[in-house]
Design a protein around this motif. Sequence first.
Motif, PDB file in Angstrom:
ATOM      1  N   ASP A   1       0.858  -1.182   0.000  1.00 39.83           N
ATOM      2  CA  ASP A   1       0.000   0.000   0.000  1.00 39.83           C
ATOM      3  C   ASP A   1       0.892   1.229   0.000  1.00 39.83           C
ATOM      4  OD1 ASP A   1      -2.001   1.794   0.058  1.00 39.83           O
ATOM      5  OD2 ASP A   1      -3.057   0.933   1.759  1.00 39.83           O
TER       6      ASP A   1
ATOM      7  N   ASP B   1      -4.244  10.884   1.275  1.00 42.21           N
ATOM      8  CA  ASP B   1      -5.359  11.488   0.537  1.00 42.21           C
ATOM      9  C   ASP B   1      -5.433  12.982   0.860  1.00 42.21           C
ATOM     10  OD1 ASP B   1      -7.605  11.748  -1.002  1.00 42.21           O
ATOM     11  OD2 ASP B   1      -8.973  11.040   0.547  1.00 42.21           O
TER      12      ASP B   1
ATOM     13  N   ASP C   1     -16.421  14.171  -9.816  1.00 39.97           N
ATOM     14  CA  ASP C   1     -17.287  12.984  -9.848  1.00 39.97           C
ATOM     15  C   ASP C   1     -17.264  12.320 -11.215  1.00 39.97           C
ATOM     16  OD1 ASP C   1     -17.936  13.576  -7.250  1.00 39.97           O
ATOM     17  OD2 ASP C   1     -19.785  14.629  -7.745  1.00 39.97           O
TER      18      ASP C   1
ATOM     19  N   ARG D   1     -13.741   4.348 -12.828  1.00 38.27           N
ATOM     20  CA  ARG D   1     -14.399   3.087 -12.454  1.00 38.27           C
ATOM     21  C   ARG D   1     -14.821   2.312 -13.701  1.00 38.27           C
ATOM     22  NH1 ARG D   1     -15.499   1.227  -7.853  1.00 38.27           N
ATOM     23  NH2 ARG D   1     -17.059  -0.137  -8.777  1.00 38.27           N
TER      24      ARG D   1
ATOM     25  N   ARG E   1      -7.259  10.086  -4.712  1.00 33.95           N
ATOM     26  CA  ARG E   1      -8.567  10.021  -4.065  1.00 33.95           C
ATOM     27  C   ARG E   1      -9.343   8.782  -4.541  1.00 33.95           C
ATOM     28  NH1 ARG E   1     -12.822  12.536  -1.221  1.00 33.95           N
ATOM     29  NH2 ARG E   1     -11.023  13.253  -0.022  1.00 33.95           N
ATOM     30  N   ALA E   2      -9.361   8.553  -5.855  1.00 35.14           N
ATOM     31  CA  ALA E   2     -10.090   7.397  -6.392  1.00 35.14           C
ATOM     32  C   ALA E   2      -9.492   6.092  -5.878  1.00 35.14           C
ATOM     33  CB  ALA E   2     -10.061   7.430  -7.917  1.00 35.14           C
TER      34      ALA E   2
ATOM     35  N   HIS F   1      -7.834   5.615  -3.050  1.00 31.95           N
ATOM     36  CA  HIS F   1      -8.082   5.464  -1.616  1.00 31.95           C
ATOM     37  C   HIS F   1      -9.525   5.080  -1.314  1.00 31.95           C
ATOM     38  CE1 HIS F   1      -4.565   6.340   0.767  1.00 31.95           C
ATOM     39  NE2 HIS F   1      -4.259   7.403   0.025  1.00 31.95           N
ATOM     40  N   HIS F   2     -10.460   5.641  -2.048  1.00 31.07           N
ATOM     41  CA  HIS F   2     -11.869   5.507  -1.669  1.00 31.07           C
ATOM     42  C   HIS F   2     -12.701   4.729  -2.682  1.00 31.07           C
ATOM     43  CE1 HIS F   2     -11.478   8.302   1.741  1.00 31.07           C
ATOM     44  NE2 HIS F   2     -10.647   8.993   0.952  1.00 31.07           N
ATOM     45  N   ASP F   3     -12.844   5.252  -3.875  1.00 30.29           N
ATOM     46  CA  ASP F   3     -13.820   4.720  -4.821  1.00 30.29           C
ATOM     47  C   ASP F   3     -13.428   3.355  -5.370  1.00 30.29           C
ATOM     48  OD1 ASP F   3     -15.643   7.319  -5.363  1.00 30.29           O
ATOM     49  OD2 ASP F   3     -13.544   7.900  -5.196  1.00 30.29           O
TER      50      ASP F   3
ATOM     51  N   ALA G   1     -11.030   1.239  -3.741  1.00 29.92           N
ATOM     52  CA  ALA G   1     -10.326   0.443  -2.731  1.00 29.92           C
ATOM     53  C   ALA G   1     -10.883  -0.971  -2.627  1.00 29.92           C
ATOM     54  CB  ALA G   1     -10.395   1.142  -1.371  1.00 29.92           C
TER      55      ALA G   1
END
Length: 982
Positions: free
Chosen positions: A279, A284, A292, A299, A327-328, A330-332, A334
């Motif tokens: 990792d 972030d 968005d 994605r 950001r993507a 780390h979150h969207d 992951a």
Amino acid sequence: MEGETGPLRVPPGRQEVVLAGLLLDMGRVVATDHLVDVLWDHNPPDTARTQVQICISRLRRSLATVNARIETRSSGYLLRADRGSLDADLYREGVDAATVLDKEGRTGEAAARMRAVLDLWRGPALDGIDAPYLRTKADRLDKDWLNTLERCFDLELALGRHQRLVGEIREFVDAHPLHEGLRGQLMLALYRTGRQAEALEAYREGRDLLVERLGLDPGERLREMEAAILGGDSSLQLREHARLSVDRPEPAPVLAAEAAEPVDNAEAAASHPRVIRPDQLPADVADFVGRDDAVRGLRQALVGDGATGVAVLFGRPGIGKSATAVRAAHHDLAADFPDGRLYCDLRATREEPLRPTDVLGRFLRALGVPGTGIPDDLDERGEIYRTLLASRRILVVLDDAVSEAQVAPLLPGVGDCAVIVSSRVRLTGLPGAKVIELGGLSEEHSLELLANVVGRDRVEAEPESARALLGTIGRLPLALRIVAARLAARPHWPLASMVDRLADERRRLDELAHGDMTVRVGLSLTYDGLPPSDAQVFRLLGLVDGSTIPAWVPGAVMDDHRPFPGDLAEPLVDAHMLDISGIDVAGEPVYRFHDLVRDFSRERLLREEPAAERAIAEERLTGGWLALVDEANREMMGGNYLQVRGGASRGSLPRAYVERLMADPMAWVDQERANLRTAVRQAGEAGLDEHAWELVSGLTLLFNRHGHLDDVEEIHRQALPVVRAAGNRRGEAALGLCFDTVCVEKNRFAKGRSVVEYSLRLFTEVGDPLGQALASKSLAYHAQLRGDVRDVIAHCEPALALFREVGDPVGQRSVLTHLGLTYVMCGDHDASRVRFEEALDIAEKLNDVRGRAQVLRRMAQADRLRGEFTVAADRILDALELLDTMVDPVGEACLLHDLGRVRLAQGRPTEAQVPLERALEIRELLRAKDGVASVTLTLAKVAAMQGDAARASALASQARGSFVGPETAGERKEADRIIAAG
């Protein structure tokens, strides 16, 4: 659409494009703004909405013969037609019916119905219509038709018609060689007819094409088809109608972390690594906002249907590429990659970007391979890397990449891993990569970011200043963070103070620095990496003040005469130092700078380009504009007529490009209107007085055609002080003639006449016969407005002689037209006819459509004076038909007004009302106050003739205030009479 007399004929050009836009959304309201975008996909003219309305008006006349109508709505227009009048509707209904028949097992009927709807096809959708905004919908129709064709072939293959289908399918495979569905059907049809070798050859041809053009292997369906043919698979026989498919294998299970003995060689390292979950992502960004759409695109590219596993985020320095990727990850994304995240900054903007060998070494160590097990060779490192990733789901983030060559060795092989690449260049050479461009943040997200850093209360207290800040920095995230950080560090500063600091373009980049954050550094890193020639193009483009940069400009400022001068700008686009904002009327790119990048370009221009070189480049740029203005007038009138020429240098632009650009010269003028005004201002500021007045002279003719009188007044005001300061007498005289055009249209007759008389004296002093002819022609027109026929003839006859002396046929045509009408007023009808016939002959020989319409209009006015109203009406209708081939709202309004006057003179007020109301609508849209008053007075006469004295009086009162000066005394008197009668 079919009318009473056959197929509906719509003139090519704007009417055709507007009709296509309405047809594609039949039965739904199409916004006027959308139609403006369709016609001008960037930088629409100020009269764009007017021109759309004119197109709609003409389409309504054309649609009157068919069962269709255009309805006006508050936001746009709605096209209605009888059900079944569109092939597209019949096509969709037929496909739906065939689908139902197929589901019911009625294959033969389904195939027949599918064939029937395919026969409705007439070729590519919107073929010949050049409208990028409509291209997506047209492409969708084309693809839908191709899918329907493939379904039809499936049905007919199921019916055993493979023998007759081979030739037809092969024809479509040749037309669409990368369409794997059609190629698979061709292979199946060939195999069923006993031509196994040809079926395999069809596969090999498709495979070679895919590899050559896309760097991809055939899909699973084709590969399975090949294997089945080689193995003589019985499922290919007619008894079974099914596509071969292979489910995607489930990902291998994730191994738990466990210890492993050290290994001594690369092969063992790949076979028995320590299985760990890397990792390496940086932290972030806590106050990240927006993006968005970009995240959804990531994605879709990495885990959605049809995912390719590689996505490229590209954009200019400071746009937020790295922050969005992190950001993507780390979150969207992951949860989609449970086996870990690899990250590396590839350092594209550093002096020495990382080599792929070094990056692979880092990644292998992060994946558990000990240093002793990592080979030196790049290929060997890549093999171990791909082996380790093959059975795992790992997300790889490659930040700030410099090229495809740097990234390609770092891509996983087969498996379920994915890669996000961020770069300042597009990297379109990466096979299968989805490229996502990041632009500036939206206003909403920019305000949110500013509020997160400086405090919501400060933003809400100064909303206008907050928005002004965003406009100044172009909503660039890095610049916004710097501004926000400076304001946060100084809570006593109002936001307005920061706006003031950023207002000076020369100091703006100095203000955009805080701590380690600076916009200039990011731009400098990219600039310093440019080859010297590209860097010079970047600097010299800083000379351009306009909002956009046409494709010819890079060649002009560099004195480079290649056939496609826009190629000089493409490396800057690749480096994201220049953007593409659209396509010009010649089909070439139009460029633009982000505001901060323009500031940086000008900074480098002043610092690195000698003053003498800057001056030479600026003259070449202005000379390019002047050459194009000359060309536009030449296309419109068959030569550079009705204008005095000076000694300004002209640019030499690629001939083929100029011809494409001037296929519709007024479309070019509309597209470049703002840049043309700016070119005059820049010429003046650079002291290029000859260029300045010659530009104004040429543009007055062009702008006046579309009623852009405010533009003429503006460029005259910009050029006059420069020309006077230079003591340029010919230039000052020519500018006087341009200003008179404004005066006449705005009823400032006394001022206009005085200016023209001064111009005539100046032209006489410098010995310019063409200038004298033009000034005399203008004075004749002023005399005609006063009704002084003797003075008209006194000025026209010498003007005609001078125009003949200098060989200006358009000037001759214009003067002859004046004389034709004047001689009718004098009662000399024979002399009038001779002058008119000669004027019309000149216009026809020059193929000057607008000139022919002008002569016909004056002839109709002469007919009306003689009481020959029917002949007058026919001439006006002929002139209106000529104008249907161009956009000339001023000319159309004049002709419609004349038609209303003729109908009124015939005692047919109801028939007069329609053209008069349309003329009034055009005048109001053009904001022509005096024209509005004149038409309104004629409508008052219509109301009086209809017996509505109250309405007549109200209309006359409305118009009365605009009639001032001796030239409008007749209109004042008529208005007073109608008011008194009411």
